[in-house]
Design a protein around this motif. Structure first.
Motif, PDB file in Angstrom:
ATOM      1  N   PHE A 257       0.834  -1.205   0.000  1.00 20.39           N
ATOM      2  CA  PHE A 257       0.000   0.000   0.000  1.00 20.39           C
ATOM      3  C   PHE A 257       0.868   1.253   0.000  1.00 20.39           C
ATOM      4  CE2 PHE A 257      -3.926  -2.322   1.281  1.00 20.39           C
ATOM      5  CZ  PHE A 257      -4.829  -1.643   0.465  1.00 20.39           C
ATOM      6  N   VAL A 258       1.890   1.273   0.847  1.00 22.24           N
ATOM      7  CA  VAL A 258       2.782   2.436   0.928  1.00 22.24           C
ATOM      8  C   VAL A 258       3.489   2.650  -0.413  1.00 22.24           C
ATOM      9  CG1 VAL A 258       4.865   3.346   2.022  1.00 22.24           C
ATOM     10  CG2 VAL A 258       3.098   2.252   3.414  1.00 22.24           C
ATOM     11  N   PHE A 259       3.947   1.559  -1.021  1.00 23.60           N
ATOM     12  CA  PHE A 259       4.599   1.645  -2.325  1.00 23.60           C
ATOM     13  C   PHE A 259       3.647   2.242  -3.362  1.00 23.60           C
ATOM     14  CE2 PHE A 259       5.807   0.191  -6.486  1.00 23.60           C
ATOM     15  CZ  PHE A 259       7.191   0.122  -6.494  1.00 23.60           C
ATOM     16  N   CYS A 260       2.422   1.743  -3.398  1.00 22.47           N
ATOM     17  CA  CYS A 260       1.438   2.204  -4.388  1.00 22.47           C
ATOM     18  C   CYS A 260       1.142   3.688  -4.247  1.00 22.47           C
ATOM     19  CB  CYS A 260       0.150   1.401  -4.268  1.00 22.47           C
ATOM     20  SG  CYS A 260       0.279  -0.307  -4.844  1.00 22.47           S
ATOM     21  N   LYS A 261       1.030   4.143  -3.019  1.00 24.85           N
ATOM     22  CA  LYS A 261       0.749   5.568  -2.819  1.00 24.85           C
ATOM     23  C   LYS A 261       1.928   6.422  -3.261  1.00 24.85           C
ATOM     24  CE  LYS A 261      -0.674   9.088   0.478  1.00 24.85           C
ATOM     25  NZ  LYS A 261      -0.920   9.440   1.891  1.00 24.85           N
ATOM     26  N   ALA A 262       3.152   5.951  -2.989  1.00 28.21           N
ATOM     27  CA  ALA A 262       4.339   6.724  -3.320  1.00 28.21           C
ATOM     28  C   ALA A 262       4.608   6.768  -4.819  1.00 28.21           C
ATOM     29  CB  ALA A 262       5.554   6.152  -2.588  1.00 28.21           C
ATOM     30  N   ASN A 263       4.253   5.701  -5.541  1.00 26.86           N
ATOM     31  CA  ASN A 263       4.515   5.655  -6.982  1.00 26.86           C
ATOM     32  C   ASN A 263       3.441   4.823  -7.667  1.00 26.86           C
ATOM     33  OD1 ASN A 263       5.531   5.525  -9.586  1.00 26.86           O
ATOM     34  ND2 ASN A 263       7.645   5.156  -8.950  1.00 26.86           N
ATOM     35  N   PRO A 264       2.253   5.383  -7.855  1.00 24.54           N
ATOM     36  CA  PRO A 264       1.164   4.610  -8.473  1.00 24.54           C
ATOM     37  C   PRO A 264       1.469   4.159  -9.889  1.00 24.54           C
ATOM     38  CG  PRO A 264       0.559   6.932  -8.234  1.00 24.54           C
ATOM     39  CD  PRO A 264       1.811   6.736  -7.453  1.00 24.54           C
ATOM     40  N   GLU A 265       2.258   4.927 -10.620  1.00 30.03           N
ATOM     41  CA  GLU A 265       2.608   4.505 -11.979  1.00 30.03           C
ATOM     42  C   GLU A 265       3.423   3.214 -11.953  1.00 30.03           C
ATOM     43  OE1 GLU A 265       5.395   5.935 -15.701  1.00 30.03           O
ATOM     44  OE2 GLU A 265       4.202   7.467 -14.654  1.00 30.03           O
ATOM     45  N   ALA A 266       4.403   3.143 -11.048  1.00 30.28           N
ATOM     46  CA  ALA A 266       5.204   1.918 -10.929  1.00 30.28           C
ATOM     47  C   ALA A 266       4.330   0.746 -10.503  1.00 30.28           C
ATOM     48  CB  ALA A 266       6.340   2.129  -9.925  1.00 30.28           C
ATOM     49  N   ALA A 267       3.326   1.010  -9.669  1.00 34.61           N
ATOM     50  CA  ALA A 267       2.415  -0.053  -9.223  1.00 34.61           C
ATOM     51  C   ALA A 267       1.634  -0.619 -10.405  1.00 34.61           C
ATOM     52  CB  ALA A 267       1.457   0.493  -8.168  1.00 34.61           C
ATOM     53  N   ILE A 268       1.127   0.259 -11.267  1.00 37.53           N
ATOM     54  CA  ILE A 268       0.382  -0.215 -12.438  1.00 37.53           C
ATOM     55  C   ILE A 268       1.300  -0.990 -13.371  1.00 37.53           C
ATOM     56  CG2 ILE A 268      -0.923   0.486 -14.480  1.00 37.53           C
ATOM     57  CD1 ILE A 268      -2.445   0.743 -11.819  1.00 37.53           C
ATOM     58  N   ARG A 269       2.536  -0.560 -13.513  1.00 38.90           N
ATOM     59  CA  ARG A 269       3.476  -1.286 -14.363  1.00 38.90           C
ATOM     60  C   ARG A 269       3.803  -2.662 -13.771  1.00 38.90           C
ATOM     61  NH1 ARG A 269       5.155   1.600 -18.579  1.00 38.90           N
ATOM     62  NH2 ARG A 269       5.089   3.882 -18.476  1.00 38.90           N
ATOM     63  N   ASP A 270       3.872  -2.746 -12.436  1.00 33.84           N
ATOM     64  CA  ASP A 270       4.057  -4.050 -11.794  1.00 33.84           C
ATOM     65  C   ASP A 270       2.898  -4.981 -12.132  1.00 33.84           C
ATOM     66  OD1 ASP A 270       6.511  -3.580 -10.616  1.00 33.84           O
ATOM     67  OD2 ASP A 270       5.707  -3.153  -8.616  1.00 33.84           O
ATOM     68  N   LEU A 271       1.673  -4.426 -12.093  1.00 30.98           N
ATOM     69  CA  LEU A 271       0.485  -5.209 -12.437  1.00 30.98           C
ATOM     70  C   LEU A 271       0.574  -5.702 -13.871  1.00 30.98           C
ATOM     71  CD1 LEU A 271      -2.486  -6.150 -11.810  1.00 30.98           C
ATOM     72  CD2 LEU A 271      -3.207  -3.919 -12.712  1.00 30.98           C
ATOM     73  N   TRP A 272       0.939  -4.828 -14.780  1.00 25.69           N
ATOM     74  CA  TRP A 272       1.056  -5.209 -16.191  1.00 25.69           C
ATOM     75  C   TRP A 272       2.109  -6.286 -16.384  1.00 25.69           C
ATOM     76  CZ3 TRP A 272       1.284   0.256 -18.938  1.00 25.69           C
ATOM     77  CH2 TRP A 272       0.022   0.863 -18.834  1.00 25.69           C
ATOM     78  N   LYS A 273       3.203  -6.176 -15.651  1.00 27.72           N
ATOM     79  CA  LYS A 273       4.293  -7.144 -15.802  1.00 27.72           C
ATOM     80  C   LYS A 273       3.846  -8.547 -15.389  1.00 27.72           C
ATOM     81  CE  LYS A 273       7.613  -6.999 -12.790  1.00 27.72           C
ATOM     82  NZ  LYS A 273       8.806  -6.523 -12.040  1.00 27.72           N
ATOM     83  N   LEU A 274       3.129  -8.633 -14.281  1.00 26.75           N
ATOM     84  CA  LEU A 274       2.700  -9.937 -13.789  1.00 26.75           C
ATOM     85  C   LEU A 274       1.456 -10.448 -14.495  1.00 26.75           C
ATOM     86  CD1 LEU A 274       3.215  -9.614  -9.911  1.00 26.75           C
ATOM     87  CD2 LEU A 274       4.761 -10.555 -11.628  1.00 26.75           C
ATOM     88  N   HIS A 275       0.594  -9.525 -14.916  1.00 25.15           N
ATOM     89  CA  HIS A 275      -0.681  -9.908 -15.529  1.00 25.15           C
ATOM     90  C   HIS A 275      -0.893  -9.061 -16.792  1.00 25.15           C
ATOM     91  CE1 HIS A 275      -1.424 -12.142 -11.853  1.00 25.15           C
ATOM     92  NE2 HIS A 275      -1.108 -11.057 -11.182  1.00 25.15           N
ATOM     93  N   PRO A 276      -0.216  -9.413 -17.878  1.00 28.92           N
ATOM     94  CA  PRO A 276      -0.245  -8.594 -19.100  1.00 28.92           C
ATOM     95  C   PRO A 276      -1.638  -8.341 -19.649  1.00 28.92           C
ATOM     96  CG  PRO A 276       1.461 -10.288 -19.224  1.00 28.92           C
ATOM     97  CD  PRO A 276       0.638 -10.598 -18.007  1.00 28.92           C
ATOM     98  N   GLU A 277      -2.570  -9.243 -19.337  1.00 28.10           N
ATOM     99  CA  GLU A 277      -3.934  -9.067 -19.858  1.00 28.10           C
ATOM    100  C   GLU A 277      -4.600  -7.812 -19.314  1.00 28.10           C
ATOM    101  OE1 GLU A 277      -4.414 -11.303 -15.986  1.00 28.10           O
ATOM    102  OE2 GLU A 277      -2.988 -11.255 -17.647  1.00 28.10           O
ATOM    103  N   THR A 278      -4.093  -7.259 -18.214  1.00 27.28           N
ATOM    104  CA  THR A 278      -4.682  -6.052 -17.631  1.00 27.28           C
ATOM    105  C   THR A 278      -4.256  -4.786 -18.363  1.00 27.28           C
ATOM    106  OG1 THR A 278      -2.874  -5.761 -16.029  1.00 27.28           O
ATOM    107  CG2 THR A 278      -4.729  -7.153 -15.353  1.00 27.28           C
ATOM    108  N   ARG A 279      -3.302  -4.910 -19.265  1.00 26.09           N
ATOM    109  CA  ARG A 279      -2.767  -3.739 -19.979  1.00 26.09           C
ATOM    110  C   ARG A 279      -3.797  -3.130 -20.914  1.00 26.09           C
ATOM    111  NH1 ARG A 279      -1.989  -0.363 -23.064  1.00 26.09           N
ATOM    112  NH2 ARG A 279      -0.062   0.460 -23.979  1.00 26.09           N
ATOM    113  N   GLY A 280      -4.622  -3.969 -21.561  1.00 26.48           N
ATOM    114  CA  GLY A 280      -5.622  -3.448 -22.485  1.00 26.48           C
ATOM    115  C   GLY A 280      -5.010  -2.996 -23.800  1.00 26.48           C
ATOM    116  N   ASN A 281      -5.808  -2.356 -24.635  1.00 22.45           N
ATOM    117  CA  ASN A 281      -5.365  -1.953 -25.971  1.00 22.45           C
ATOM    118  C   ASN A 281      -5.233  -0.450 -26.146  1.00 22.45           C
ATOM    119  OD1 ASN A 281      -5.390  -4.691 -26.917  1.00 22.45           O
ATOM    120  ND2 ASN A 281      -7.625  -4.557 -27.101  1.00 22.45           N
TER     121      ASN A 281
END
Length: 363
Positions: A257-281
């Motif tokens: 949670f602390v990481f996400c608040k400090a750098n939400p962009e990096a958090a979304i990129r972490d999500l994309w890296k682990l679950h590429p289907e969340t990236r969308g088009n």
């Protein structure tokens, strides 16, 4: 952490949920914190109530991507289940050590000896609401009579919320028709084409709808104002037998949670890296912006400033139970019967500054 989709889809009915409470444990209870103390990772099976990954669960992707589970000596396997009922069933039956679920299945199961209890918050606020397209002539719950309400599925928690809200406000749970509109493009099309008059979804789903350019107006449900939404639950046996593991799990999530608040962009990129289907088009800039908006919904009201991440508020929990009791879903009982709030201090026992620095240096 190893992540896999649950292969066996179990019944989401309350009756089956209660029956699961009688099942014997599937072996996970034999694990203890001893392996972490000996330098090995302690295996933990985690049931997450979501049919798929999305930006609303970016926090749970960051826990893995940034190594926070491993820092706490845990090897976590995450299984996804389509509903909170099914996630609760897995935990009650011993198929998972703990689960992430909204408040309904544990509260409803209280009188049926489900023996589950929450130990940490995740949804600090009630996540379900009723909303209508801008300009709608529906301005109150009473106006829903005879209308069509869009829900992700007829058996979804959002559908249960809609029926409960209508019953609590005196028009009867069947006053409006519930129309399954799925998610994603199907959901957006149903709203834009006027197939439904109102929506009964949850907070991040509404943000996704707004990201698609749809303007919505909330329909007030006073009974759920300032109510608690749900969090991490386990069996009452595990509250004592696996207290150390639960505290380490909660601390790993608090770091995320602390990481996400400090750098939400990096958090979304972490999500994309682990679950590429969340990236969308969508183009990257829009996809990032939309994902961050969804994540910000989840970060709201979490207790960053006073370092109370994971704390369960008794008054908010009580409001949730009052709402369900008002519709006859449960008999009234003290909120403390199904939660403990003794662990959040341990969850926050880490260097927030170190995690913030890690987040700011992330790509």
């Amino acid at each position: 952490m190893k992540t896999r989709r649950a292969m066996k889809v179990v019944s989401g009915t309350v009756a089956v949920l209660f029956a699961a409470a009688t099942l014997s444990a599937c072996g996970s209870d034999s694990e203890s914190g001893d392996s972490a103390q000996s330098g090995k990772l302690t295996p933990v099976t985690f049931a997450m109530a979501s049919p798929s990954w999305n930006a609303g669960y970016a926090v749970m992707a960051v826990v893995e991507a940034e190594g926070f589970y491993e820092q706490e000596g845990l090897k976590v396997t995450t299984n996804l289940f389509p509903s909170a009922t099914q996630a609760a069933q897995q935990v009650a039956g011993g198929g998972a050590d703990l689960g992430l679920m909204t408040v309904e299945p544990v509260a409803i199961g209280h009188d049926k000896d489900l023996n589950l209890a929450y130990f940490s918050s995740y949804w600090a606020k009630w996540i379900y609401s009723l909303e209508v397209p801008a300009g709608s002539d529906v301005t109150s719950i009473a106006d829903l009579k005879g209308k069509k309400i869009g829900v992700s599925a007829v058996a979804s928690s959002g559908a249960t919320f809609a029926r409960t809200a209508m019953k609590a406000n005196g028009i009867g749970e069947d006053a409006a028709s519930l129309v399954p509109i799925g998610a994603g493009a199907q959901q957006i099309n149903a709203i834009k084409s006027g197939q439904v008059d109102a929506l009964a979804l949850w907070d991040i789903q509404y943000q996704m709808v707004r990201n698609a350019g749809v303007t919505l107006t909330p329909l007030p449900v006073k009974e759920t104002a300032d109510a608690w939404g749900g969090g991490f639950a386990t069996t009452r046996k595990n509250l004592e037998a696996k207290k150390d593991i639960l505290e380490r799990f909660g601390r790993a999530v608090a770091k995320a949670f602390v990481f996400c608040k400090a750098n939400p962009e990096a958090a979304i990129r972490d999500l994309w890296k682990l679950h590429p289907e969340t990236r969308g088009n969508d183009p990257e800039e829009k996809a990032l912006a939309d994902g961050i908006k969804v994540l910000q919904v989840r970060l709201a009201g979490q207790g960053f400033d006073d370092k109370t991440l994971g704390r369960i508020d008794d008054a908010a929990f009580t409001r949730s139970l009052d709402f369900m009791a008002s519709a006859g879903l449960i008999k009234k009982f003290p909120a403390k019967d199904i939660y403990t709030d003794t662990m959040f201090t341990a969850f926050n026992n880490f260097s927030h500054d170190d995690v913030i620095q890690q987040a700011k240096s992330a790509g």
